[in-house]
Design an enzyme around this catalytic site. Sequence first.
Site, PDB file in Angstrom:
ATOM      1  N   ASP A 121     -11.019   0.920   7.748  1.00  0.00           N
ATOM      2  CA  ASP A 121     -11.431   1.814   8.842  1.00  0.00           C
ATOM      3  C   ASP A 121     -12.834   2.336   8.545  1.00  0.00           C
ATOM      4  OD1 ASP A 121      -8.837   2.034  10.403  1.00  0.00           O
ATOM      5  OD2 ASP A 121      -8.162   2.678   8.425  1.00  0.00           O
TER       6      ASP A 121
ATOM      7  N   GLU B  61       0.875  -1.178   0.000  1.00  0.00           N
ATOM      8  CA  GLU B  61       0.000   0.000   0.000  1.00  0.00           C
ATOM      9  C   GLU B  61       0.908   1.223   0.000  1.00  0.00           C
ATOM     10  OE1 GLU B  61      -3.304   2.246   2.811  1.00  0.00           O
ATOM     11  OE2 GLU B  61      -1.490   1.328   3.602  1.00  0.00           O
TER      12      GLU B  61
END
Length: 338
Positions: free
Chosen positions: A282, A203
């Site tokens: 999240d 990422e």
Amino acid sequence: MGRDGTDNGASFRTLPKAEVHVHLEGCFRPDTLENWAKQAGVPMPRPREQLFAFNSLADMLEFLDWACGLASTRERLAEMAYGFCQHLAADGTGYADLIINPTHWAAWRGRTRELIDALDAGFTAAAQDGLPPVGLCISLLRTQTAAESVELVEDLITWRHPRVVALSVDGNEATAGRTGPRFAEAYRRAADAGLRRTVHAGESSGPEGVRDAVELLGAERIDHGVRAIEDEGVVALLAERGIPLGVCPTSNLTLNLYPSIEAHPIEQLRKAGVKVSVNTDDPSLLLTNLPSEYELAATAFGWSDETLRDIARTSIDASFANADVKAHLKSALARWQS
């Protein structure tokens, strides 16, 4: 709920699935935080309706420090754990591997075992009320030292807490630099002790981070991993070894890894033989939920029911749930019709 406040992805709630890449730090509920702040006599950083409206990464990190600081009692952690299970049930999710990084929870510094016990109380109460089960992935922070990583693993091995299913590592690879060699010994000890292993990579790092996660850390699952697409050899490595990726589309778009969902590599990776699952990362902070994530990708890439079943099956297989939970979810998945 989606960013526009609509109930997105309702048709995907019935899909039997697990979630394998979600952080407790990203699951605070605004009403809970408002109540805790009032009880503690501390001001809210902004009104509840705009609590997750961040203007920068630094703003978000400062907020997380504030929010985690409010979770200062066993009762509040148990409340948060129970609320997470309610969130899973609302999404139609049958199990979750939940990541928690002890370094974020200032009130519990040096008391990781007590932190785990407090969360366990909430998860146990939720299971008794028929809510979905949860396993904890205890995460290293990428800036920690090799000695600190070994210390955490030795603690986890000593405790053998039944709620803890895996070792994880997260944090910004771009700022921490290459960390695979630093944590190799901790991961080796975890593997020798039978602790499962997952790693954030691919990422903030490129495909080299994914290769390190596989070859140096023995990762059984990669959280994110999408930048593997930049190296055909790494894609082949993932496909050959059957190492699944816990992909989080909205998170990747929000952090500008890709300009649009159509440019996201999840479909390229899937077609190259890499096992992929869909996750939220999240959910509260990103204003998303798991059905919405499925809908986002399924609409962009024209996923059929058969493809959706395969991806949901990967989420179950890639999870660290016990055999009974996996069997139950797979049985339900076999009967699923959109």
